[in-house]
Every structure is written in C-alpha cells, then in structure tokens.
Design an enzyme around this catalytic site. Sequence first.
Site, short mmCIF file in Angstrom:
data_model
loop_
_atom_site.label_atom_id
_atom_site.label_comp_id
_atom_site.label_asym_id
_atom_site.label_seq_id
_atom_site.Cartn_x
_atom_site.Cartn_y
_atom_site.Cartn_z
CG HIS A 405 -9.38 -49.80 77.80
ND1 HIS A 405 -10.79 -48.63 78.20
CD2 HIS A 405 -9.78 -50.25 76.87
CE1 HIS A 405 -11.53 -48.96 77.18
NE2 HIS A 405 -10.96 -49.66 76.19
CB CYS A 421 -10.88 -52.66 74.43
SG CYS A 421 -9.64 -51.85 73.25
#
Length: 446
Positions: A405, A421
């Site tokens: 992301h 992440c």
Amino acid sequence: MMALAATSLATAGASWAQSVYDYRRSQTLLVSPEGDILDYIPEQGDVVISRDRMGRTVLFDRFGNLVATEIPAESYYPPAREDQARALPGVVDPYSDPYRGGPAQQPRGWDDDVTTASIPDALPGDGQPLDGSPSDMPYGGPDVAPPSDAAPQRIVTPEIPVKSNLSRLEITALQVFLDREGVSPGVIDGKMGQNVNKAIVAWEKMTGETLDPNNAEDILERLRLSGGLAITSYTITAGDAAGPYVAAIPEDYSHKAQLPAMAYTSTVEMLAEKFHMDEGYLRELNPGVDFTIPGTMIKVIDPGPAKTGSVARIVADKALKQVFAYGADGNLVAAYPASIGSTDTPSPSGTVTIERIALNPGYTYNPKVNFQQGANDKILQIPPGPNGPVGTVWLALSKPTYGIHGTPEPSKIGRTQSHGCIRLTNWDATELAKMVKAGVTVEFVD
C-alpha cells in the site's frame, strides 16, 4: 493608466462572461485569492488594475486587498479528454471525488481504459458494515521507529562511492533519471542516500550497464534522452489552490474518523507528491513563493510518465527494504524502496498472491485485529485520501490483513518500519498497481 484599466477590465469582463457559457472559447479568467472564478464583473471605479512581479494582471480594491488575478482559462479548465468520459462496466471508479460529488483529477499515470484487477463492491472502510471485519482488511498503520530494546534487523545497504562535491542539481538529475527508468529513488530531494544507492544497483541489474553517479555529463545526457531536463516550470491552477484540503491530520484514529477525507493539508504537500518531491526541496527551489495563488509559476521536478508493463512476480526483500517487480520473462521491470515489516509485527515469509486491488481505499481500524492505537477500543471507519493510513492504493494479499500500500509520509519510506505490510510512496504504489493483476505472486525474502 486609466486607458490600461479600461482595456484590461473590458477584457477580463468579456472572458468571464464567455466562461459562463463556453469556457473553451475564453482565453483568460478572473480568479479570486480563494481559487474561485469571480461571479461578477468589478466596476472600473471599484478596483485598481496593476501587474504583479510575474507580469500578470491583478485587481485590488481601494484598501489594497487583492480581488482577483487574471489567469489563462486552460489552467483552470484542463483540456477535456474523450476517453475520460468512458465508464468501465463492473469497475468501481477509484477516483470519484466524494467531497465535490463528481470525478476528481486522476493521479499521474492512470487511464480510464485500464482495468488492473477486479475491485470489490465494498472496499475496506468504504461503507462496509461494522458488525464484522473483512478478511482482507488493511492491517497497515503509521510507520514506526524500531523499539529501543528490539533486536537489530539485518539490513543490507549497497555502498556506492560518490564524490562529496556533487551539487544538489547533479544529484537531482541522477534521481530523476532513475525515477524515469522505473527504479524509484523515493522522494526526490537532491541528496544522496541509501534509496538512491539501491536504485542505482537495481538499474544496473535491469539494464546490464554500469552507472557512474559521479559522471555528471553522462547522467545529463541520459536524462536528455529520457525526456529532458530534470526541472521544469509549472503554473499553479485554481484547482490546485482550491483543494480540497484539511487543516491537519490528527494522530488519534478516532479523530481521523471524523474528518470528511484524509486529504492533503496544503498545496505544497499536494504538489510535492504530484511531482515525486520532498516538500522541503520544493520550497527550496521556489524561495518566497506563495503556493496558494493561482497562476503562480514554480519550478518542479519532471518525473516523466509512469513506468508501464506487465508484472508477473514481485519480490519483497526485507533486508534490503526494496521491492522488485519482474515480468513473465524474468526480467526486472521496476524497483521501489519500501518499508517492510517490523520486529513487533514482522512481514510474512514465503510466497503469497495478490487477491485484489483497491484504489483510493478507506481504512477500517479494528483494535482486535490491528495494532493498538492510543486508547481506541472500537472499530473506526477512516475515510479515503492520500493521508490515510494506507495512502491511495491497497493491494490485498492472500495472507489476511497484509498488503502492499501507499503512505501519508513518503519521505520515511525505506527509513522506518511498517506494521507488517509493504509500504511504498503513493506514486510508486500507484505505478505498481497499474502493472499487476489478481494472482500475481509476492515472495518475501529475508
């Protein structure tokens, strides 16, 4: 002076009248300091016509307050594109503007005729009921510094010998060249660093050539062939000045959830991200400039068009803090600096796949699934926007709660840890999302 006033005012009035009916036939517009087209024609005796330092016609009232600036019509109304009117059946419009009720300007490199993956009808944080947590809910959060008592991570950083007398502009030229080639140096700031070093090594791996960062003439020639000089001029539009913006982004997630959008906080922040720049460097290149005035011409980086291609495999190197995107033929297509995992919340190991792509996603915070943020003990819906916890792109992975992301703080990429992440700059995440589709493998290597 009176003759000039009468002529300028007549021209401005005619331009405004034309813009009401057909802005494409008008050449100039009168725009207020707030970025709005004047909805009236000032009387000649009520304003003083002058010119500013940039040669633009400006109107002041009798107390010396700026009433309007005359700007080219095309800077307020960008040329229409026929392909932007085409809708893609079954695909959520990722850049519809919820704050204005209409389509928003698309980020650099996006085209309406490109479908990157199937996008779910309800994205995490976008109107999804709060009675449960989706299996692919973004797990991300703000970048975090390693805890003081944590075991040191194994970090691999290539050492590139660089002359200490390289100028900021020479380093900028190197950064821009690498960015145009699809090997991102992160934010462009005119400074050498590990993100630049990693990009040089990746470029050499991609091309099989050797790149000497100390050979300024060679870099400039490569830059010329890749699209021209590193720095170009840009005129701030009324749309740029108008936003929408928010005054500030609070730290507390319950306060974030109350905002209308996780929008930019200033014109400078928006423009810096648009041109892949560090905010401080944008200000350095434009000393004394008021970025809120439409029609102002500024110096910006020219990053060129986004890298295109088809990515079949992604490798996330935890130690190098870099993401590599490969084509089906095994050749390197692009590389990006990244924040990957942390000691507290490490990234997965092994190979997973991209499940779906969400563009401009909202964010659902659940303290039972996510990290603990402050004293928040309830599920919170945080609206979408570039300053949201996952930025402008969410690539959901087959391992629940993990994804690739964007970020609200691009200058920290590669320098901090993430909540498990893979975090990229918004522009790098957007570029990568355009080149992948569901099913692409993501391999985490230590």
